[in-house]
Design an enzyme around this catalytic site. Structure first.
Site, PDB file in Angstrom:
ATOM      1  CG  ASN A   7      -1.860   1.173   1.261  1.00 45.79           C
ATOM      2  OD1 ASN A   7      -1.846   2.027   0.388  1.00 45.79           O
ATOM      3  ND2 ASN A   7      -2.691   1.231   2.286  1.00 45.79           N
ATOM      4  NE  ARG A  95      -6.580   0.904   0.576  1.00 43.53           N
ATOM      5  CZ  ARG A  95      -6.686   1.991   1.318  1.00 43.53           C
ATOM      6  NH1 ARG A  95      -5.616   2.498   1.888  1.00 43.53           N
ATOM      7  NH2 ARG A  95      -7.858   2.566   1.505  1.00 43.53           N
ATOM      8  CG  HIS A 184     -13.527   2.536   3.637  1.00 49.49           C
ATOM      9  ND1 HIS A 184     -14.321   3.444   4.312  1.00 49.49           N
ATOM     10  CD2 HIS A 184     -12.246   2.946   3.822  1.00 49.49           C
ATOM     11  CE1 HIS A 184     -13.563   4.369   4.880  1.00 49.49           C
ATOM     12  NE2 HIS A 184     -12.296   4.086   4.596  1.00 49.49           N
ATOM     13  NE  ARG A 245     -11.202  11.698   4.680  1.00 46.97           N
ATOM     14  CZ  ARG A 245     -10.971  10.413   4.435  1.00 46.97           C
ATOM     15  NH1 ARG A 245     -11.979   9.540   4.419  1.00 46.97           N
ATOM     16  NH2 ARG A 245      -9.747   9.986   4.226  1.00 46.97           N
ATOM     17  NE  ARG A 288      -7.389   5.284  20.735  1.00 44.21           N
ATOM     18  CZ  ARG A 288      -6.274   4.847  20.150  1.00 44.21           C
ATOM     19  NH1 ARG A 288      -5.730   3.712  20.548  1.00 44.21           N
ATOM     20  NH2 ARG A 288      -5.702   5.533  19.169  1.00 44.21           N
ATOM     21  CD  GLU A 388      -8.948  -2.103   4.315  1.00 44.97           C
ATOM     22  OE1 GLU A 388      -9.265  -1.516   3.265  1.00 44.97           O
ATOM     23  OE2 GLU A 388      -8.577  -1.518   5.348  1.00 44.97           O
TER      24      GLU A 388
END
Length: 402
Positions: A7, A95, A184, A245, A288, A388
């Site tokens: 990736n 990817r 995704h 975002r 978190r 993935e």
């Protein structure tokens, strides 16, 4: 067969080497800050086993080519390495973020495919340029080894036109390819396949809503194993409230900001992608940290959590309507797998739709696929860790083994 998954990002190179005979991970690592004065490389050999060992280095890594050679050197290192020689790698899976309309499935990256991939660069200039760099470097380092592209958008190429078209002038679709693509896809496809096995349903018959929640997030409606709608759109900005975002927003906000704050298109785009979402609402983008702030009475953090889970719930409800029959809802990715509060708030009030969460099971920390719904729930609720890299390796091996 050993499969190497790559990736390639704009300043990073993530990799994983798998032994596909038993799908075990031989090595996994990340090269980052490529091009900076000081770069980092970390490789974990035999992760999560008794043989686990870690190598970390900080040194200048001027280019992706240098980064790629460093990965090869680590994998074949006599002390730590897991390859006697790089020729043991039988296939390399890449990817690729954006396949546009050119790629609807996993593809062997020959010259024609690479040329078609170059045609998609305007749709994702930062990501696809970096992905292409990774492909070319892998070709140089592993001559003769099949290179396979696995596309984040490919799973969503089954969306029907009424789901992927925007209500804008037709020429903008036909000439500029402006439409919903979704992202995704590798993760959504993987978890729906795992869910089908767990539910005892053929993958081409399962109806599911897959909820991928991480720093980026998206939801997909899956009908008979195929994506029929998804929350991300022309770019990964549309849809859910994410770490930085905004997700869905009135398009006229752009014009308002340009007129009233003299912001340029690039400034607005940067704000919506990097300064909005959870960060824009409360100054924090790690869930978190948001939970910790809520415990201290931070009202902005409390609102951020409420906005994020409310938007998620709205999409789940919408996709219930799209599918009609839903066999399962699947939570995955960093937040989806680890945050019981987000899962519970995202499903709260949906009991009348046959969605009943077992709050005690949901509150447990799990690392394996876990059923979270009660026996009375008409819709099964699952937490399924995504993988993935394994999905890319599986698809790459399947393609070259035909």
């Amino acid at each position: 067969m050993k499969a190497l998954v790559i990736n390639s990002g704009s300043s990073s190179l993530k990799f994983q080497l798998l032994d596909m005979d038993n799908e075990s991970v031989l090595a996994s690592g990340l090269v980052e800050r490529i091009g900076d004065a000081e770069g980092n490389i970390k490789c974990t050999f035999h992760p999560d086993t008794e043989k686990e060992s870690v190598v970390k280095k900080t040194l200048p890594i001027p280019t992706h080519t240098v980064a790629g050679q460093m990965v090869v050197d680590l994998l074949t290192d006599k002390e730590h390495g897991v390859l006697a020689d790089k020729s043991e790698v039988g296939v390399i899976g890449h990817r690729v973020v954006h396949g546009g309309e050119n790629f609807s499935k996993t593809t062997l990256l020959n010259d024609a495919a690479i040329a078609a991939l170059e045609d998609t660069v305007p749709l994702a200039p930062l990501h696809n340029t970096a992905n292409l760099d990774g492909i070319r470097i892998a070709q140089e380092l592993f001559p003769g080894v099949p290179q396979v592209g696995v596309f984040d958008t490919a799973f969503h190429q089954t969306l029907p036109p009424h789901a992927f078209r925007y209500a804008i002038p037709k020429d903008l679709y036909e000439k500029d390819r402006i439409r919903r693509y979704g992202f995704h896809g590798t993760s959504h496809k993987y978890v729906v396949g795992e869910c089908a096995k767990l539910c005892g349903i053929d993958v081409d018959k399962i109806n599911a809503i897959t909820v991928h929640l991480g720093n980026g997030g998206s939801i997909t409606a899956v009908e008979n194993g195929k994506s029929v709608d998804t929350s991300m759109g022309f770019t990964p900005l549309q849809g859910l409230v994410m770490g930085t975002r905004s997700g869905d927003i009135d398009p006229s906000v752009h014009a308002f900001l340009a007129r009233n704050h003299q912001m340029s298109c690039d400034e607005i785009d940067n704000m919506l992608n990097k300064e909005s979402g959870l960060k824009g609402l409360c100054g924090l983008n790690d869930m978190r940290d948001i939970h910790a702030a809520i415990e201290k009475g931070d009202k902005d953090a409390e609102l951020a959590l409420a906005v994020q889970t409310y938007r998620t719930k709205k999409y789940i409800g919408a996709y219930m309507a799209v599918l009609g029959r839903v066999d399962a809802i699947v939570f995955t990715a960093g937040i989806g797998e680890n945050d019981d509060i987000v899962r519970e708030m995202s499903l709260a009030g949906l009991e009348n739709f046959g969605i009943i969460l077992d709050t005690k099971i949901n509150a447990q920390r799990v690392k394996t696929p876990t059923l979270l719904s009660t026996p009375e729930s008409k819709v099964q609720i699952w937490c399924i860790p995504t993988n993935e890299e394994l999905a890319i390796a599986r698809e790459a091996v399947a393609l070259v083994s035909k």
